[in-house]
Design an enzyme around this catalytic site. Structure first.
Site, PDB file in Angstrom:
ATOM      1  N   ASP A  50      10.217   5.119  48.705  1.00 19.95           N
ATOM      2  CA  ASP A  50      11.692   5.050  48.532  1.00 19.95           C
ATOM      3  C   ASP A  50      12.203   5.643  48.697  1.00 19.95           C
ATOM      4  OD1 ASP A  50      10.586   4.620  45.856  1.00 19.95           O
ATOM      5  OD2 ASP A  50      12.113   3.919  45.391  1.00 19.95           O
ATOM      6  N   GLU A 106      10.445   4.591  42.395  1.00 21.85           N
ATOM      7  CA  GLU A 106      10.855   5.499  41.696  1.00 21.85           C
ATOM      8  C   GLU A 106      12.086   5.320  41.225  1.00 21.85           C
ATOM      9  OE1 GLU A 106      11.146   9.034  40.393  1.00 21.85           O
ATOM     10  OE2 GLU A 106      11.473   8.491  42.004  1.00 21.85           O
TER      11      GLU A 106
END
Length: 390
Positions: free
Chosen positions: A74, A139
């Site tokens: 991500d 994250e």
């Protein structure tokens, strides 16, 4: 991709990942790309979806030791599009660099480790062991359905990870000049002081929450938390916002709010700091008559991976491959290493992070190739040192 070639092209893989606009919590096919490549390299992949978040655990081999690479697919939002010189998800190469969101944080790092692994057959002969991947899509977000949940799953499964490399962009100015052997903890707190609204000309009929809040914040700031800790700088408290929402000039507001953040070293725990917030708030409430509510959130505890053969091995490989004496640092914000350290010793080592989260984020092609070479040397050195004999 049933028969992936040896020596996967790290640049092409980085580009393939960048073109997936995986802004948290959207995956946009990034995890599929990782899974397809890993399965072609002989890994058994398990997809773990928690809430909206796609996660993946993959392993090749069954024997110990298990060396894990942890990372995320991500990315943060690209920001204002017209400030980018090129499409933030186009992954174009200009002036020797791949440009795009996630290039260094951390799709380039994920691609480099995968490319390094592609150079190594299943471990066999006298040196045995396993390679694994822990890849999350959470994250850059609130991190509640990402690595922390996968770690819980691994524990439930009885899965043992012996050591872990987190591919965050740990390097400061030059590839390999810094690794992260620990991180400070982080705790946030919001203080809401409720008084009594009134006319500014008649303060005796009101209870102004603002002076209470200002004095409370002053008391918090006045405390010297510590003067540092072994391998850590002093803890610091920062006031990040103060507001009342009051648009009038002649009203004493009903309430006022402030938020603080503390980045703390191992001299403290998050629970101890939260208890301190509550204690100070209670003291000011008793002294002033105002109501004070405290809401605290611990983002992560401080940790340190102690000096060890594993840490020395990484430093020695960097020295041999890149010619640098790496700095063993604990600086920076939080990372998913704070969750993985519950499983095993963990060290962060990756690309240069100077452009991460910035407009025109980019990674030098030369750095991608050099990181792949270093990761490959690290895998070889690790199993030569820790691999079990048959």
């Amino acid at each position: 991709m049933a028969n992936a070639p040896k020596n996967l092209d790290v640049v092409h893989l980085t580009q393939a990942l960048i073109t997936r606009p995986s802004v948290t919590p959207v995956d946009a096919g990034a995890m599929d790309t990782v899974q397809q490549v890993l399965e072609s390299l002989g890994f058994t992949c398990t997809r773990l979806k928690f809430g909206e978040i796609e996660n993946l655990y993959a392993r090749r081999g069954t024997s110990a030791p298990n060396l894990c690479f942890a990372g995320h697919t991500d990315v943060v939002p690209s920001g204002v599009r017209n400030l980018w010189r090129y499409d933030p998800f186009g992954a174009e190469i200009h002036d020797g660099a791949v440009i795009g969101r996630g290039a260094v944080d951390m799709k380039g790092g994920v691609a480099a480790w995968i490319a390094a692994v592609s150079r190594h057959d299943d471990l066999s002969g006298s040196q045995k062991g396993s390679l694994s991947f822990l890849i999350t899509g959470d994250e850059e977000g609130v991190a509640t359905d990402g690595t922390i949940r996968v770690v819980e799953w691994l524990k439930d499964q009885g899965e043992i990870i012996d050591h872990c490399i987190v591919g965050e962009p740990s390097s400061s100015a030059q590839l390999g000049d810094m690794i992260k052997v620990g991180r400070r903890g982080s705790v946030n707190a919001t203080f809401t002081v409720t008084g009594k609204q009134g006319h500014v000309a008649y303060p005796q009929r009101a209870l102004n929450p603002l002076p209470v809040l200002v004095d409370l914040l002053g008391a918090l700031k006045a405390r010297m938390l510590d003067d540092g800790y072994d391998q850590f700088p002093p803890s610091n408290l920062e006031i990040t916002t103060i507001d009342t929402g009051n648009t009038a000039t002649n009203i004493i507001p009903q309430d006022a709010r402030a938020r603080i953040n503390i980045r703390f070293n191992p001299a403290h725990t998050g629970a101890q700091l939260c208890a301190w917030f509550d204690e100070v708030a209670a003291q000011f409430a008793a002294k002033t008559g105002a109501q004070i509510e405290v809401k605290s959130t611990i983002s992560g505890e401080a940790f340190l991976t102690e000096a060890s053969t594993f840490v020395d091995l990484i430093a020695n490989v960097i020295k041999d491959t890149l010619g640098l004496d790496t700095d063993r640092s604990t600086t920076g914000g939080t990372s998913d290493a704070r969750f993985i350290r519950a499983l095993c010793p963990v060290v962060e080592f990756g690309l240069v992070g100077q452009t991460m989260h910035q407009i025109n984020e980019c990674v030098a092609v030369a750095d991608l190739e050099a990181l792949t070479d270093t990761y490959s040397a690290l895998i070889e050195a690790y199993f030569s040192k820790f691999g079990s004999s048959s």
